[in-house]
Scaffold this motif. Structure first.
Motif, PDB file in Angstrom:
ATOM      1  N   VAL A  62      40.750  41.457  48.032  1.00 57.43           N
ATOM      2  CA  VAL A  62      39.648  42.422  48.025  1.00 57.43           C
ATOM      3  C   VAL A  62      38.553  41.925  48.959  1.00 57.43           C
ATOM      4  N   SER A  63      37.539  42.753  49.161  1.00 58.81           N
ATOM      5  CA  SER A  63      36.385  42.338  49.951  1.00 58.81           C
ATOM      6  C   SER A  63      35.471  41.483  49.078  1.00 58.81           C
ATOM      7  N   ARG A  64      34.395  40.995  49.667  1.00 58.06           N
ATOM      8  CA  ARG A  64      33.494  40.123  48.912  1.00 58.06           C
ATOM      9  C   ARG A  64      32.597  40.883  47.938  1.00 58.06           C
ATOM     10  N   THR A  65      32.407  42.170  48.170  1.00 55.29           N
ATOM     11  CA  THR A  65      31.511  42.936  47.290  1.00 55.29           C
ATOM     12  C   THR A  65      31.997  42.948  45.838  1.00 55.29           C
ATOM     13  N   PRO A  66      33.260  43.297  45.548  1.00 50.81           N
ATOM     14  CA  PRO A  66      33.707  43.234  44.152  1.00 50.81           C
ATOM     15  C   PRO A  66      33.732  41.818  43.594  1.00 50.81           C
ATOM     16  N   VAL A  67      33.893  40.817  44.465  1.00 49.67           N
ATOM     17  CA  VAL A  67      33.850  39.431  44.002  1.00 49.67           C
ATOM     18  C   VAL A  67      32.457  39.114  43.466  1.00 49.67           C
ATOM     19  N   ARG A  68      31.435  39.513  44.221  1.00 51.28           N
ATOM     20  CA  ARG A  68      30.057  39.263  43.770  1.00 51.28           C
ATOM     21  C   ARG A  68      29.786  39.951  42.436  1.00 51.28           C
ATOM     22  N   GLU A  69      30.262  41.198  42.308  1.00 53.43           N
ATOM     23  CA  GLU A  69      30.042  41.948  41.063  1.00 53.43           C
ATOM     24  C   GLU A  69      30.765  41.297  39.892  1.00 53.43           C
ATOM     25  N   ALA A  70      31.985  40.828  40.142  1.00 58.43           N
ATOM     26  CA  ALA A  70      32.752  40.167  39.083  1.00 58.43           C
ATOM     27  C   ALA A  70      32.089  38.854  38.673  1.00 58.43           C
ATOM     28  N   LEU A  71      31.583  38.103  39.646  1.00 61.95           N
ATOM     29  CA  LEU A  71      30.945  36.828  39.338  1.00 61.95           C
ATOM     30  C   LEU A  71      29.651  37.013  38.558  1.00 61.95           C
ATOM     31  N   LEU A  72      28.944  38.116  38.811  1.00 67.24           N
ATOM     32  CA  LEU A  72      27.737  38.396  38.033  1.00 67.24           C
ATOM     33  C   LEU A  72      28.092  38.617  36.566  1.00 67.24           C
TER      34      LEU A  72
END
Length: 214
Positions: A41-51
């Motif tokens: 995936v791109s980094r955007t969903p990664v950031r959301e998941a990490l939050l």
């Protein structure tokens, strides 16, 4: 209409499973790029998941560096055991004090989970762990309290990564079955005091296994 999981949901489940199974070790710094590449995936969903994982206390975020996997502390172990005592002692007592029809329905469900634990004892440790978790979840769910139900799930997630490799021996698993049988018997008999005591004894064993002093 069938809706596919979002990229954030998939990333969240992947990262959480990696933390709970200790593929991501406590104290390790994991980059957004590595997670994005692993999930595709791109980094955007990664950031959301990490939050989401940060809100659960599993990671600590450092901008432009990544996510630190929060190590398991003695305080966390003690807190998880103490909270499980409160939640599960209360819900087992309530379940044992319910009407006969509700008790017998719950006892039937618990019996099924106990049979699954016995079946997984020698050959399928993963199935044993799942059945163990569902046994307790059934009792908490019977309370009808959504906050306690969600809290239970969070507590068991945290406990999963506290378990040292090799700690769940066949001998310990057999003892676990015996302790669950005592809880089931108290619920079926409609004995709230016995149900709470059986949960207390079970939590004492868990505390010893995890090195908790509570």
């Amino acid at each position: 209409m069938y809706l596919k999981d979002s990229a954030t949901d998939r990333t969240y489940r992947f990262a959480k499973d990696a933390i709970l199974s200790r593929r991501y070790a406590g104290g390790e710094l994991v980059s957004e790029g590595d997670i994005a590449a692993d999930v595709g995936v791109s980094r955007t969903p990664v950031r959301e998941a990490l939050l989401r994982l940060e809100a659960e206390g599993l990671v600590r975020l450092y901008p432009k560096r990544g996510a630190l996997i929060v190590p398991v502390s003695q305080q966390e172990i003690n807190d998880v055991i103490e909270t499980r005592r409160l939640v599960e002692g209360f819900t087992a007592e309530r379940a044992a004090g319910a009407g006969e029809s509700a008790r017998l329905d719950l006892a039937a469900a618990l019996t099924g989970h106990l049979e699954e634990m016995r079946a997984g004892l020698e050959s399928d440790r993963h199935a044993f762990i799942l059945a163990d978790r569902e046994f307790h979840r059934a009792i908490v769910t019977a309370s009808g309290n959504e906050i306690l139900i969600n809290l239970y799930g969070s507590l068991r997630d945290r406990q999963l990564r506290m378990m040292e490799e090799g700690a769940r021996t066949v001998e310990r698993m057999r003892r676990n079955i015996e302790e669950h049988s005592a809880i089931l018997a108290a619920v079926r008999a409609g004995d709230p005091a016995a149900a709470r005591e059986a949960v207390r004894a079970h939590m004492d064993s868990a505390a010893t296994l995890l090195g908790s002093n509570r």
